[in-house]
Structures are given as C-alpha cells and as structure tokens.
Design a protein around this motif. Structure first.
Motif, PDB file in Angstrom:
ATOM      1  N   MET A  88      35.333  31.112  35.303  1.00  0.00           N
ATOM      2  CA  MET A  88      35.873  30.925  36.639  1.00  0.00           C
ATOM      3  C   MET A  88      37.376  31.217  36.677  1.00  0.00           C
ATOM      4  O   MET A  88      37.889  31.741  37.657  1.00  0.00           O
ATOM      5  CB  MET A  88      35.610  29.498  37.135  1.00  0.00           C
ATOM      6  N   ARG A  89      38.071  30.919  35.582  1.00  0.00           N
ATOM      7  CA  ARG A  89      39.505  31.209  35.530  1.00  0.00           C
ATOM      8  C   ARG A  89      39.735  32.717  35.583  1.00  0.00           C
ATOM      9  O   ARG A  89      40.666  33.183  36.255  1.00  0.00           O
ATOM     10  CB  ARG A  89      40.121  30.605  34.278  1.00  0.00           C
ATOM     11  N   ASP A  90      38.909  33.497  34.898  1.00  0.00           N
ATOM     12  CA  ASP A  90      39.057  34.953  34.936  1.00  0.00           C
ATOM     13  C   ASP A  90      38.822  35.491  36.345  1.00  0.00           C
ATOM     14  O   ASP A  90      39.549  36.369  36.819  1.00  0.00           O
ATOM     15  CB  ASP A  90      38.080  35.618  33.965  1.00  0.00           C
ATOM     16  N   ILE A  91      37.813  34.972  37.007  1.00  0.00           N
ATOM     17  CA  ILE A  91      37.517  35.411  38.371  1.00  0.00           C
ATOM     18  C   ILE A  91      38.659  35.034  39.294  1.00  0.00           C
ATOM     19  O   ILE A  91      39.076  35.809  40.157  1.00  0.00           O
ATOM     20  CB  ILE A  91      36.179  34.807  38.854  1.00  0.00           C
ATOM     21  N   TRP A  92      39.213  33.828  39.132  1.00  0.00           N
ATOM     22  CA  TRP A  92      40.332  33.384  39.964  1.00  0.00           C
ATOM     23  C   TRP A  92      41.559  34.255  39.734  1.00  0.00           C
ATOM     24  O   TRP A  92      42.227  34.674  40.682  1.00  0.00           O
ATOM     25  CB  TRP A  92      40.648  31.927  39.652  1.00  0.00           C
ATOM     26  N   ASN A  93      41.871  34.530  38.499  1.00  0.00           N
ATOM     27  CA  ASN A  93      43.048  35.339  38.184  1.00  0.00           C
ATOM     28  C   ASN A  93      42.879  36.780  38.639  1.00  0.00           C
ATOM     29  O   ASN A  93      43.862  37.454  38.946  1.00  0.00           O
ATOM     30  CB  ASN A  93      43.351  35.290  36.695  1.00  0.00           C
ATOM     31  N   LYS A  94      41.658  37.266  38.663  1.00  0.00           N
ATOM     32  CA  LYS A  94      41.384  38.630  39.089  1.00  0.00           C
ATOM     33  C   LYS A  94      41.515  38.771  40.611  1.00  0.00           C
ATOM     34  O   LYS A  94      41.665  39.868  41.120  1.00  0.00           O
ATOM     35  CB  LYS A  94      39.968  39.016  38.649  1.00  0.00           C
ATOM     36  N   GLY A  95      41.512  37.661  41.335  1.00  0.00           N
ATOM     37  CA  GLY A  95      41.495  37.683  42.798  1.00  0.00           C
ATOM     38  C   GLY A  95      42.674  38.365  43.434  1.00  0.00           C
ATOM     39  O   GLY A  95      42.563  38.962  44.481  1.00  0.00           O
ATOM     40  N   GLY A  96      43.821  38.314  42.904  1.00  0.00           N
ATOM     41  CA  GLY A  96      44.977  38.967  43.503  1.00  0.00           C
ATOM     42  C   GLY A  96      46.263  38.341  43.020  1.00  0.00           C
ATOM     43  O   GLY A  96      46.283  37.299  42.379  1.00  0.00           O
ATOM     44  N   SER A  97      47.331  39.002  43.373  1.00  0.00           N
ATOM     45  CA  SER A  97      48.629  38.510  42.944  1.00  0.00           C
ATOM     46  C   SER A  97      49.079  37.386  43.863  1.00  0.00           C
ATOM     47  O   SER A  97      48.511  37.143  44.918  1.00  0.00           O
ATOM     48  CB  SER A  97      49.646  39.652  42.964  1.00  0.00           C
TER      49      SER A  97
END
Length: 134
Positions: free
Chosen positions: A34-43
């Motif tokens: 979930m952290r990877d998905i959250w970080n991938k979401g945008g700047s």
C-alpha cells in the motif's frame, strides 16, 4: 425424510466447496504494498493542487448557498406545514401595567405584555383547503 437428507447433502457440498478455495485465487495480490501505491500516486505539488480551494469545479453562476438550499429542502416540519397549514388565529396583545401583588405582603410587579389567541385552540386546514385569499 428424503427431502431433508437431500438438502443436508447439498448444504454439506456447498460448505466443503467454499472451504476448498484459496485466498490467492480469489484475491490475487501483486508485489506492491500500500505504501508503494500511495507513493506512486503523485508528487506533493500535484496533491496540493487538487486540495487547493481554487481548483473547485463549481460554477459560480449556478451555485446556490446553503441558506437558499435550506428553503428548498424537504423536512418533516415543512411537509406538515404545507399539507396542514394553520388557519388564521388573530392574537390579542395586552399590556399589563405595573402593579402590586395581591398577596399578604404587596410586592411590585413590573409591567409586561402578553399575547392571547382569539380562538381557544389552533385549527388546521384540510389538505388542499385554501387558507389565504378568501
């Protein structure tokens, strides 16, 4: 007896088939957390842009304030007042002058106003009955 046996066998088959599946088959998971998905979401700049109040997509011409919306909102009170309006009942407003109490020890009572309805109880119109313009 035959129906009960047949229903119990069918129930047992369903129960056993439900236990035979695995979580990996029903809900396959990827390698991402979930952290990877959250970080991938945008700047952070993109997130701030979407959170900014200037980015709202509200047409200012067609926007109705909450005070105006409350007049159009259906509530139980509005519905009852619209279906069964109160018939006109004029009020008699009386002023009671300052006086002394009539008890054993006279005490001053200041002047006050009071409202007395003309009719003894409130009358309601039937649904569809005209209450104004008569």
């Amino acid at each position: 007896m035959k129906k009960i046996t047949m229903l119990s066998v069918i129930g047992l088959v369903f129960l056993l088939s439900a236990c035979s599946t695995s979580q990996k088959e029903l809900l396959p998971t990827g390698e991402e957390t979930m952290r990877d998905i959250w970080n991938k979401g945008g700047s952070e700049a993109q997130l701030q842009y979407y959170r900014d109040s200037d980015n709202r997509r509200i047409d200012p011409v067609n926007y109705i304030s909450s005070n105006e919306q409350s007049a159009y909102t259906r509530t139980a009170e509005n519905e009852i007042k619209n279906l069964f309006p109160q018939l006109p009942n004029p009020d008699l407003i009386m002023y009671v002058y300052p006086h002394l109490s009539t008890s054993g020890e006279p005490m001053p009572i200041p002047g006050y106003s009071t409202v007395i309805p003309f009719y003894g109880r409130v009358q309601y119109a039937q649904p569809g009955e005209r209450t104004r313009g008569l």
